[in-house]
Design an enzyme around this catalytic site. Structure first.
Site, mmCIF file in Angstrom:
data_model
loop_
_atom_site.group_PDB
_atom_site.id
_atom_site.type_symbol
_atom_site.label_atom_id
_atom_site.label_comp_id
_atom_site.label_asym_id
_atom_site.label_seq_id
_atom_site.Cartn_x
_atom_site.Cartn_y
_atom_site.Cartn_z
ATOM 1 N N ASN A 1 28.328 19.752 -75.000
ATOM 2 C CA ASN A 1 28.420 18.194 -75.120
ATOM 3 C C ASN A 1 28.011 17.736 -76.569
ATOM 4 O OD1 ASN A 1 25.585 17.519 -74.672
ATOM 5 N ND2 ASN A 1 25.797 18.412 -72.702
ATOM 6 N N ASP B 1 26.520 20.005 -66.177
ATOM 7 C CA ASP B 1 26.442 19.831 -64.770
ATOM 8 C C ASP B 1 27.137 21.274 -64.077
ATOM 9 O OD1 ASP B 1 25.410 17.600 -64.429
ATOM 10 O OD2 ASP B 1 27.127 16.428 -64.561
ATOM 11 N N LYS C 1 36.709 38.617 -75.557
ATOM 12 C CA LYS C 1 37.325 37.598 -75.652
ATOM 13 C C LYS C 1 38.594 37.406 -74.725
ATOM 14 C CE LYS C 1 39.437 35.015 -79.598
ATOM 15 N NZ LYS C 1 40.069 35.181 -80.865
ATOM 16 N N PHE D 1 16.613 10.442 -68.470
ATOM 17 C CA PHE D 1 17.427 9.699 -69.291
ATOM 18 C C PHE D 1 18.935 9.588 -68.397
ATOM 19 C CE2 PHE D 1 16.250 8.530 -73.631
ATOM 20 C CZ PHE D 1 15.021 8.701 -73.617
ATOM 21 N N LYS E 1 20.075 7.002 -59.987
ATOM 22 C CA LYS E 1 19.245 8.352 -60.385
ATOM 23 C C LYS E 1 17.732 8.067 -60.265
ATOM 24 C CE LYS E 1 19.613 11.400 -64.583
ATOM 25 N NZ LYS E 1 20.417 11.552 -65.435
ATOM 26 N N LYS F 1 16.291 10.947 -57.598
ATOM 27 C CA LYS F 1 15.675 12.015 -58.133
ATOM 28 C C LYS F 1 14.062 11.848 -58.126
ATOM 29 C CE LYS F 1 19.638 13.321 -60.440
ATOM 30 N NZ LYS F 1 20.319 14.064 -61.347
#
Ligand SMILES: Cc1cc2nc3c(=O)[nH]c(=O)nc-3n(C[C@H](O)[C@H](O)[C@H](O)COP(=O)(O)O)c2cc1C
Length: 407
Positions: free
Chosen positions: A213, A282, A292, A326, A340, A344
């Site tokens: 990401n 995730d 490959k 975050f 969240k 959590k």
């Protein structure tokens, strides 16, 4: 009274084209109430006149080791003894070499050898000079003496080349100095062990491809640096980034979400607080090809499986630790952040909108909202990530001290 007011700062100016930028630094520090004394090499005077620095600092300029401005003192010793900080900006390749080898044939290098104050060196030179092994080796050597190197910026250089070697901007140097004296007074995280995670993860598809990401790691690195400067014992567990780890911080480098999970769980019990800024994938490919994957006419599918949720597991395992997560979202920020926090068992969530291009991922700035367990919400306007880190450390200090008081 600010933390830098009254500080005696020696600026060593050497013979580089960026000497003119030392005028800006001298002016800013003098205006901020510092007692600035400028020392110049003979070559520096080819670029800026001593009169300019004298006018800006309102102090005599020292440009010759044998010319004593006060017959009762030996200038380079006296200046070195009374300095709170010596900064050489710009530092030429030549002066850096002299520093590395302990030469002392001008005011700048003699004062550096004679001082007990911190010494900072801000190199500025042509990109090829900067990357020459001799210069790099000398920079390594001076760091072993405890001198701090202020890494040059990249960009268009006065010589026409583009690359690393441009003097760190005077405003940025000023901020480093302000931070240094500010934080010397503020060791409010001393005695606490803090784990910060940062950066993206890479989930291998085959030996040449991976899922990842846009996380740059900048927010986590800024928090790690800030907490360390405020006295904490900091462990940074980081995915792959292009950033230099902050000085004084212990670093564990990982690649995948599973590696990050292992490293975090291994150290969690020793921690007083965990700040999880890492953008952990995730999902990961169910199977990693050891060869490959070749191009074919059909449409290959990559089957994904869930990675463990590190924060959720920490929420389950936590005993006395403060947990800060975050939430990077592109929509319904408020809803996801509150969810969240609850799910959590976090003490605080820092939410930021990563759909914006002027803040969040890769940017040097961030605009965040803090969500607390008691339902309080606090929004910060857009500011540099280093300042967000300061605000976060202020809140963390309060939470840790409150917890300590209640034990
Ligand atoms: C126009 C000009 C620009 C220069 N700029 C730089 C520079 O940016 N960085 C550097 O390391 N040397 C630069 N030099 C070379 C230094 O001036 C030279 O190495 C000198 O001996 C440095 O002396 P000092 O370190 O005692 O000040 C430049 C020289 C000239 C003529």
């Amino acid at each position: 009274m600010t933390a830098i007011q009254g500080k005696r700062i020696l600026i060593g100016v050497t013979g580089g084209i960026a000497a003119y930028k030392a005028c800006v630094l001298t002016s800013r520090l003098t205006k901020a109430g510092c007692d600035v004394h400028v020392m110049m090499t003979k070559e520096a005077k080819q670029f800026v006149s001593p009169q300019t620095f004298q006018a800006l600092s309102r102090n005599p300029v020292h440009d010759d080791i044998f010319t004593e401005k006060n017959e009762h003192q030996i200038a380079h010793i006296d200046l070195a003894d009374q300095a709170d900080l010596i900064i050489i900006a710009p530092a030429t390749a030549h002066t850096i070499a002299k520093l590395a080898h302990g030469l002392a044939d001008d005011m700048v290098t003699a004062a550096v050898l004679a001082t007990k104050a911190p010494v900072w060196v801000a190199p500025a030179m042509n990109v090829n000079m900067y990357h020459h092994p001799a210069v790099q080796k000398n920079l390594e050597i001076i760091q072993t003496y405890g001198y701090r190197v202020l890494k040059p910026d990249s960009g268009m250089l006065a010589c026409g080349w583009v690359g690393e070697g441009r003097l760190m901007e005077p405003d940025a140097i000023y901020e480093e100095i302000e931070d240094y004296f500010g934080q010397a007074h503020q060791k409010d995280l001393q005695g606490y062990r803090i784990l910060v995670t940062a950066g993206p993860t890479r989930e291998k598809i085959d030996p040449v491809r991976f899922l990842t990401n846009h996380s740059s790691g900048k927010m986590g690195y800024a928090i790690a640096a800030c907490a360390q400067k405020r006295g904490a014992d900091v462990l940074l567990i980081t995915g792959p980034t292009e950033l230099d780890p902050p000085a004084g911080v212990e670093v564990i480098r990982v690649e995948s979400a599973l590696e990050m999970y292992e490293a975090v769980m291994k150290h969690f019990d020793e921690m007083d607080a965990v700040i999880k800024t890492a953008a952990v994938s995730d999902y990961r490919p169910k199977a990693v090809s050891d060869r490959k994957i070749k191009k074919t006419e059909d449409h290959p599918k990559i089957e994904l499986v869930r990675n463990p949720d590190i924060l959720e597991e920490l929420g389950r395992r936590k005993t006395t630790q403060i947990l800060i997560g975050f939430a990077a979202e592109t929509h319904d920020l408020d809803h996801y952040a509150k969810g969240k926090l609850e799910k959590k068992k976090l003490d605080m969530v820092v939410a930021n909108d990563v759909a914006r291009t002027d803040t969040g991922f890769r940017s040097n700035d961030n605009e965040v909202t803090f969500y607390f367990r008691n339902g309080d919400i606090r929004h910060l306007h857009k500011m540099p990530k280093a300042e967000v880190a300061q605000e976060l450390c202020n809140l963390l200090t309060e939470m840790l001290d409150k917890k300590k008081g209640s034990v």
